[in-house]
Design a protein around this motif. Sequence first.
Motif, PDB file in Angstrom:
ATOM      1  N   MET A 543       0.765  -1.385  -0.015  1.00 54.33           N
ATOM      2  CA  MET A 543      -0.046   0.021   0.050  1.00 54.33           C
ATOM      3  C   MET A 543       0.789   1.157   0.120  1.00 54.33           C
ATOM      4  O   MET A 543       0.360   2.313  -0.539  1.00 54.33           O
ATOM      5  N   LYS A 544       2.024   1.265   0.480  1.00 51.91           N
ATOM      6  CA  LYS A 544       2.742   2.360   0.477  1.00 51.91           C
ATOM      7  C   LYS A 544       3.443   2.550  -0.753  1.00 51.91           C
ATOM      8  O   LYS A 544       3.638   3.871  -1.192  1.00 51.91           O
ATOM      9  N   VAL A 545       3.813   1.455  -1.430  1.00 50.13           N
ATOM     10  CA  VAL A 545       4.299   1.666  -2.718  1.00 50.13           C
ATOM     11  C   VAL A 545       3.161   2.268  -3.669  1.00 50.13           C
ATOM     12  O   VAL A 545       3.512   3.043  -4.531  1.00 50.13           O
ATOM     13  N   LEU A 546       1.568   1.752  -3.460  1.00 52.22           N
ATOM     14  CA  LEU A 546       0.770   2.529  -4.318  1.00 52.22           C
ATOM     15  C   LEU A 546       0.644   3.987  -3.835  1.00 52.22           C
ATOM     16  O   LEU A 546       0.250   4.847  -4.677  1.00 52.22           O
ATOM     17  N   ALA A 547       1.107   4.201  -2.584  1.00 54.99           N
ATOM     18  CA  ALA A 547       0.743   5.829  -2.178  1.00 54.99           C
ATOM     19  C   ALA A 547       1.860   6.772  -3.003  1.00 54.99           C
ATOM     20  O   ALA A 547       1.868   7.619  -3.559  1.00 54.99           O
ATOM     21  N   GLY A 548       3.021   5.841  -3.406  1.00 54.26           N
ATOM     22  CA  GLY A 548       4.075   6.419  -4.191  1.00 54.26           C
ATOM     23  C   GLY A 548       3.347   6.724  -5.628  1.00 54.26           C
ATOM     24  O   GLY A 548       3.939   7.559  -6.055  1.00 54.26           O
ATOM     25  N   PHE A 549       2.731   5.705  -6.119  1.00 54.73           N
ATOM     26  CA  PHE A 549       2.460   5.836  -7.497  1.00 54.73           C
ATOM     27  C   PHE A 549       1.412   6.920  -7.573  1.00 54.73           C
ATOM     28  O   PHE A 549       0.985   7.697  -8.430  1.00 54.73           O
ATOM     29  N   ALA A 550       0.362   6.978  -6.444  1.00 54.06           N
ATOM     30  CA  ALA A 550      -0.497   8.150  -6.245  1.00 54.06           C
ATOM     31  C   ALA A 550       0.317   9.402  -6.319  1.00 54.06           C
ATOM     32  O   ALA A 550      -0.317  10.584  -6.801  1.00 54.06           O
ATOM     33  N   GLY A 551       1.394   9.512  -5.732  1.00 57.44           N
ATOM     34  CA  GLY A 551       2.194  10.666  -5.624  1.00 57.44           C
ATOM     35  C   GLY A 551       2.718  10.815  -7.109  1.00 57.44           C
ATOM     36  O   GLY A 551       2.599  12.220  -7.467  1.00 57.44           O
ATOM     37  N   GLY A 552       2.967  10.015  -7.932  1.00 56.47           N
ATOM     38  CA  GLY A 552       3.424  10.331  -9.205  1.00 56.47           C
ATOM     39  C   GLY A 552       2.115  10.920 -10.078  1.00 56.47           C
ATOM     40  O   GLY A 552       2.516  11.821 -10.761  1.00 56.47           O
ATOM     41  N   GLN A 553       0.874  10.570  -9.819  1.00 55.55           N
ATOM     42  CA  GLN A 553      -0.208  11.418 -10.272  1.00 55.55           C
ATOM     43  C   GLN A 553      -0.204  13.014  -9.965  1.00 55.55           C
ATOM     44  O   GLN A 553      -0.579  13.718 -10.771  1.00 55.55           O
ATOM     45  N   ILE A 554       0.286  13.085  -8.571  1.00 58.69           N
ATOM     46  CA  ILE A 554       0.425  14.532  -8.400  1.00 58.69           C
ATOM     47  C   ILE A 554       1.524  15.228  -9.158  1.00 58.69           C
ATOM     48  O   ILE A 554       1.014  16.241  -9.748  1.00 58.69           O
ATOM     49  N   ILE A 555       2.388  14.659  -9.350  1.00 61.63           N
ATOM     50  CA  ILE A 555       3.464  15.189 -10.228  1.00 61.63           C
ATOM     51  C   ILE A 555       3.045  15.216 -11.752  1.00 61.63           C
ATOM     52  O   ILE A 555       3.242  16.411 -12.155  1.00 61.63           O
ATOM     53  N   ALA A 556       2.246  14.344 -12.248  1.00 64.10           N
ATOM     54  CA  ALA A 556       1.731  14.413 -13.380  1.00 64.10           C
ATOM     55  C   ALA A 556       0.734  15.423 -13.582  1.00 64.10           C
ATOM     56  O   ALA A 556       0.781  16.475 -14.598  1.00 64.10           O
ATOM     57  N   SER A 557      -0.015  15.705 -12.457  1.00 63.73           N
ATOM     58  CA  SER A 557      -0.997  16.775 -12.660  1.00 63.73           C
ATOM     59  C   SER A 557      -0.324  18.170 -12.942  1.00 63.73           C
ATOM     60  O   SER A 557      -0.917  18.980 -13.517  1.00 63.73           O
ATOM     61  N   PHE A 558       0.807  18.383 -12.154  1.00 62.48           N
ATOM     62  CA  PHE A 558       1.200  19.743 -12.021  1.00 62.48           C
ATOM     63  C   PHE A 558       2.078  19.844 -13.303  1.00 62.48           C
ATOM     64  O   PHE A 558       2.084  21.166 -13.944  1.00 62.48           O
ATOM     65  N   LEU A 559       2.438  18.930 -14.067  1.00 61.83           N
ATOM     66  CA  LEU A 559       3.006  18.681 -15.602  1.00 61.83           C
ATOM     67  C   LEU A 559       1.936  19.227 -16.266  1.00 61.83           C
ATOM     68  O   LEU A 559       2.218  19.596 -17.363  1.00 61.83           O
ATOM     69  N   MET A 560       0.552  18.950 -16.043  1.00 58.81           N
ATOM     70  CA  MET A 560      -0.278  19.275 -16.939  1.00 58.81           C
ATOM     71  C   MET A 560      -0.933  20.712 -16.892  1.00 58.81           C
ATOM     72  O   MET A 560      -1.905  21.029 -17.549  1.00 58.81           O
ATOM     73  N   TRP A 561      -0.255  21.427 -15.919  1.00 61.52           N
ATOM     74  CA  TRP A 561      -0.758  22.951 -15.667  1.00 61.52           C
ATOM     75  C   TRP A 561      -0.516  23.691 -17.030  1.00 61.52           C
ATOM     76  O   TRP A 561       0.274  23.585 -17.770  1.00 61.52           O
ATOM     77  N   ASP A 562      -1.586  24.390 -17.184  1.00 60.03           N
ATOM     78  CA  ASP A 562      -1.731  25.310 -18.579  1.00 60.03           C
ATOM     79  C   ASP A 562      -2.395  26.629 -17.971  1.00 60.03           C
ATOM     80  O   ASP A 562      -3.215  26.604 -17.162  1.00 60.03           O
ATOM     81  N   LYS A 563      -2.049  27.658 -18.770  1.00 60.53           N
ATOM     82  CA  LYS A 563      -2.812  28.928 -18.499  1.00 60.53           C
ATOM     83  C   LYS A 563      -4.350  28.721 -18.886  1.00 60.53           C
ATOM     84  O   LYS A 563      -5.065  29.644 -18.114  1.00 60.53           O
TER      85      LYS A 563
END
Length: 568
Positions: A543-563
């Motif tokens: 489950m802690k490994v999956l929390a890391g994958f969920a953290g990867g989604q946060i990083i990806a979400s910030f990379l999706m940032w657009d004006k």
Amino acid sequence: MGNSTIPAVEEVGVDVSSQERSFDARSVQEKGLDISSQEGKSVDTPLTEEPPQKYIQGLRLHVITGALCLCLFLTNLEIPIVTTALISISSEIGGLNKIYWITTAYLLGYAGLLVLTAKFSDLIGRKTCLLFAVFMFTVFSAACGAAQTMEQLIIFRAFQGIGGAGNYSLCTVIVMELVPPEKFAVYTSSIAVVYVFSLVLGPLFGGAITQHTTWRWVFLLNVPPAVIAGIVLVIVLPNRFPHHNTPPTSKLSILQGTKRVLRRADILGSLLLLAATLLLVTALEEADEEYSWKSAFTIALLTISGILWIMFFLWERLVTLREGLVEPVFPWRFMKNRVWLAMLLNAICLGATWFVTMFELPQRFQIVNALSPFDAAVRFIAFTLAAPIGSIFAPTIGKKFKVPLLYLVLFASCVQVIAYALLGTFDDSLQIHARQYGYQILAGFGCGINISLLILMTPFAVEKRDGAVAMGSVAQFRIMGGCIGLAIVTAVSNSYLRTHLGEVLSPETAQAVLKSVDTLSTLPAATQTAVRQVYSASYNLQMKVLAGFAGGQIIASFLMWDKNPIVV
């Protein structure tokens, strides 16, 4: 252009230029090019007045829709129904340390042909391809039910996944072609309902079957309804659908049509993608199991996989820049689209959290808490119900209040991090805490939100011409993420179990427990408790490994940032 007509060009990809490039009137119109035929007709004036499409109505429409939904239900059911049967399967044919492959094999077969099957149906025909997919799914479902060894079951599951890929992609396409655009919302909701029922009922069916009869019915259950659906489609689905109301524009045989498809479809790119993923997953799942991380086998697989990934991207760049007949499975334009690449990264991480949870939590209830398969499925309902609720909730909120969808994706990713971090904090007690159901609801709700939003955002994130490929890519990369996530979790879990079981068991007994959980019942009560506590700690680690994958989604979400974020 002579007497060529647009339907002929669109349906069979007839070459109309000396450079052997297929003519696409729609793309020419979008680019504003002025091309005239020998008769002096510009592209703005249709060369052939195509009659309005006559949609199927009445009882025939409902029967076709019902048969397609049945195919979709069986295909989607095959993922969750197996989760509660895995322990029983390993108890009979052995290989507890290999049961991850039962799910992974299906997902790899599923992902390998998800996009290609739709492309083949463009020329060979929807009905022909769908019936072949139903046939493959039915035959190999029966083969899975008859498997005598774990190796046989894994191979049959891969071919069953190939049939499942055809069922999923073609049924979805045909459902949208059955009705006019104004009814899309209703029929899309119908597909969502089918998905929800398969998700909720899958673990319950699997648990009930394995508890009261043999696990083989988990697979054999597909055969009668799939045969019925196939016969119904043979009878009621028109030949040449959706062009059944217009006269044939070509007399190409199936063999000739297949050759056309092979010329246009990115076969090499698809094979490179599948091979690169397969070798990566194999290396991760077998590392520290049959072979060590430092073994020549593991290093060779990882190295070859890396080379294949590089070849895949180079090939896709070459195919895209050529702009020839071959339609790239991953257009190089995607690599220049930061928002879209971030969405694919999000899909990979989401696939890991989604599929690993579907696989691991029911297994934890059986091994750690000693529950029956059916009782384990009941304890898992909190997750399976929360996911579709999240899928419905997020698009509704986004549309009603004009909330940028990116904000909702980021919110859901944060919810997943919290949920999986909490799911990884249970002590060594073998009791099921009530708060665990709340954590499951959070995890399912967060996953469900991002599953629907990534699909909803796709048409707005890519060029119109890439819409179909992009939709397939989201599903394909999510499934690939599930395969990779399962492989990583398997490697982490096996490494932990091998180290810590050796502290409470002899090497021979530890190996026996890893191969079959039934060995637990032969151990003294105190030893059983100690072994279950080791397994409990290993699931916390997962489950802690999956929390890391969920953290990867946060990083990806910030990379999706657009004006100008996407708003619907």
